[in-house]
Write a protein that holds these residues in place. Structure first.
Motif, PDB file in Angstrom:
ATOM      1  N   TYR A   1       0.850  -1.193   0.000  1.00 10.51           N
ATOM      2  CA  TYR A   1       0.000   0.000   0.000  1.00 10.51           C
ATOM      3  C   TYR A   1       0.883   1.239   0.000  1.00 10.51           C
ATOM      4  O   TYR A   1       1.783   1.357   0.826  1.00 10.51           O
TER       5      TYR A   1
ATOM      6  N   TRP B   1      -9.556   8.700   9.778  1.00  6.30           N
ATOM      7  CA  TRP B   1      -8.136   9.061   9.931  1.00  6.30           C
ATOM      8  C   TRP B   1      -7.996  10.527  10.349  1.00  6.30           C
ATOM      9  O   TRP B   1      -7.235  10.841  11.259  1.00  6.30           O
TER      10      TRP B   1
ATOM     11  N   GLN C   1       1.927   8.131  12.026  1.00  7.50           N
ATOM     12  CA  GLN C   1       1.951   7.985  10.573  1.00  7.50           C
ATOM     13  C   GLN C   1       1.894   9.344   9.878  1.00  7.50           C
ATOM     14  O   GLN C   1       2.585   9.579   8.890  1.00  7.50           O
TER      15      GLN C   1
ATOM     16  N   LEU D   1       3.624   1.960   2.717  1.00  2.50           N
ATOM     17  CA  LEU D   1       3.189   1.328   3.964  1.00  2.50           C
ATOM     18  C   LEU D   1       3.394  -0.190   3.940  1.00  2.50           C
ATOM     19  O   LEU D   1       2.864  -0.917   4.775  1.00  2.50           O
TER      20      LEU D   1
ATOM     21  N   ILE E   1       0.281  -5.766   2.279  1.00  2.00           N
ATOM     22  CA  ILE E   1      -1.118  -6.020   2.629  1.00  2.00           C
ATOM     23  C   ILE E   1      -1.461  -7.394   2.030  1.00  2.00           C
ATOM     24  O   ILE E   1      -0.777  -7.857   1.122  1.00  2.00           O
TER      25      ILE E   1
ATOM     26  N   LYS F   1      -4.734   0.872   6.267  1.00  2.00           N
ATOM     27  CA  LYS F   1      -3.906   1.535   5.247  1.00  2.00           C
ATOM     28  C   LYS F   1      -4.739   2.256   4.194  1.00  2.00           C
ATOM     29  O   LYS F   1      -4.358   3.316   3.712  1.00  2.00           O
TER      30      LYS F   1
ATOM     31  N   THR G   1      -5.550   5.990   4.464  1.00  2.00           N
ATOM     32  CA  THR G   1      -4.614   7.056   4.065  1.00  2.00           C
ATOM     33  C   THR G   1      -4.939   7.610   2.678  1.00  2.00           C
ATOM     34  O   THR G   1      -4.305   8.560   2.219  1.00  2.00           O
TER      35      THR G   1
END
Length: 373
Positions: A177, A197, A303, A320, A323, A340, A343
């Motif tokens: 990701y 987020w 993050q 990231l 996944i 993830k 984001t």
């Protein structure tokens, strides 16, 4: 272009990596020191006409128990022109050289992306009961040249690692990701985060969570949080010595290759992460968190800080890492993709890892040995 291949010095190898926009952190010479239990070698491809170094690869050799034969592994490499029409002229000399070095099998991971999916498409896929995997969703971007690379490799006798489609059968993740940063403002990146987020970042700020950078001496504190995470998530943690070796090796090669971050509340560290930097590519590589203080959303705060720092470094992508491609909510890895996707970035599928059996009998024996472990 006529090519010759030979062993190169670490200095030549590093200079070549530094001349590129980016390369995998597993293809820098210092990665050999991180993987101290493997023997290593730097390979260089030269243009015969000009004598110029045009490709490089870090090879790790793992000895088979009881015999002097090796598995040769190029993680996320080699760093060559994968779209060259004469791909065989790049790879055949490499196979011949590795065979001469005593390798019975070669594993490599072409750093070639086949498909990308935007966060919006993945979210729609998660809500669709007929969609079980990432590959069930129509990709937003497809690289046709990647399919040509795969065809050429098959014709040369390379075989793709069997992973049952989950992308975790390879040693390195096939699905990752990424948040693209090139030609974007930070406001734009922040705006693309999902509501949860953005809310969590605000919550952490309000609660007074601060994110700080640590150094070598803070690795013991990192290890404490990492071992708590290992117990909670049921995996076997790497020892402290691994991270100490990683820090020393990578930061001796380049003082800004590896960073360590902590998110803390009232002086108590709640989460931590390691970050790796090679050119314009920045990776969030390992993460850890305590079982306490989760309501302060330390991981989101951390993050966001790491992403801002990557942006300040001029990074083109914040990665990231792995996944699973499963979009089934009951899958234990589903939470990872969900976190993830928040984001707003993109999922990317690599070509995966490929094997070449230089000695079919020993290669088969290794397969049996690995499946029993």
């Amino acid at each position: 272009m006529s090519l010759t291949l030979r062993t190169i010095s670490r200095e030549q190898h590093l200079a070549y990596i530094q001349s590129l926009p980016s390369a995998s952190h597993m293809q820098v010479p210092a990665w050999a020191d991180v993987k101290a239990e493997w023997r290593s070698e730097s390979l260089g491809w030269f243009d015969e006409r000009t004598g110029e170094l045009v490709g490089a690869g870090l090879v790790l050799y793992r000895q088979l128990p009881k015999i002097k034969r090796y598995l040769a592994y190029l993680p996320e490499g080699p760093v060559i022109n994968w779209y060259a029409p004469n791909l065989t002229e790049w790879l055949e000399p490499m196979l011949a050289h590795l065979k001469q070095q005593g390798a019975f099998s070669v594993k490599m991971g072409p750093p070639v992306i086949i498909r990308r999916w935007e966060a919006v498409s993945i979210k729609a896929g998660i809500q669709n009961p007929d969609v079980k995997r990432l590959r069930d969703i129509e990709a937003d971007f497809i690289e046709p040249r990647a399919f040509e690379v795969a065809d050429k490799l098959r014709r040369m006798g390379w075989q793709q690692g069997e992973d049952g489609g989950a992308g975790f059968g390879d040693v390195q993740p096939r699905y990752v990701y990424q948040v693209p940063l090139a030609n974007r403002s930070l406001e734009d990146v922040h705006k693309n985060f999902n509501q949860l987020w953005r809310r969590n970042i605000k919550k952490a700020e309000k609660a007074g969570v601060e994110v700080v950078q640590g150094g070598y001496h803070d690795l013991e504190e990192w290890q404490r949080l990492y071992e708590i995470t290992a117990v909670r998530d049921h995996f076997r943690p790497r020892p402290l010595s691994y991270f100490q070796r990683m820090w020393s090796a990578l930061n001796t090669e380049d003082p800004n290759r590896m960073r360590l971050y902590f998110a803390r509340h009232n002086g108590v560290n709640l989460s931590a992460a390691t970050m790796l930097i090679v050119g314009g590519h920045v990776w969030y590589s390992y993460g850890a968190s305590d079982n306490i203080g989760r309501e302060f959303r330390p991981s989101n705060a951390m993050q966001w800080r790491m992403l801002r720092d990557a942006y300040a470094l001029g990074a083109t992508v914040y990665d990231l890492r792995g996944i699973s491609d499963s979009l089934d909510e009951s899958d234990h890895l589903f939470g990872l993709i969900q976190f993830k996707v928040g984001t707003g970035g993109q999922a990317a599928e690599y070509l995966g890892e490929w094997d070449f059996a230089l000695n079919k009998l020993l290669h088969k024996a290794l397969d049996i040995y690995m499946s029993r472990r």
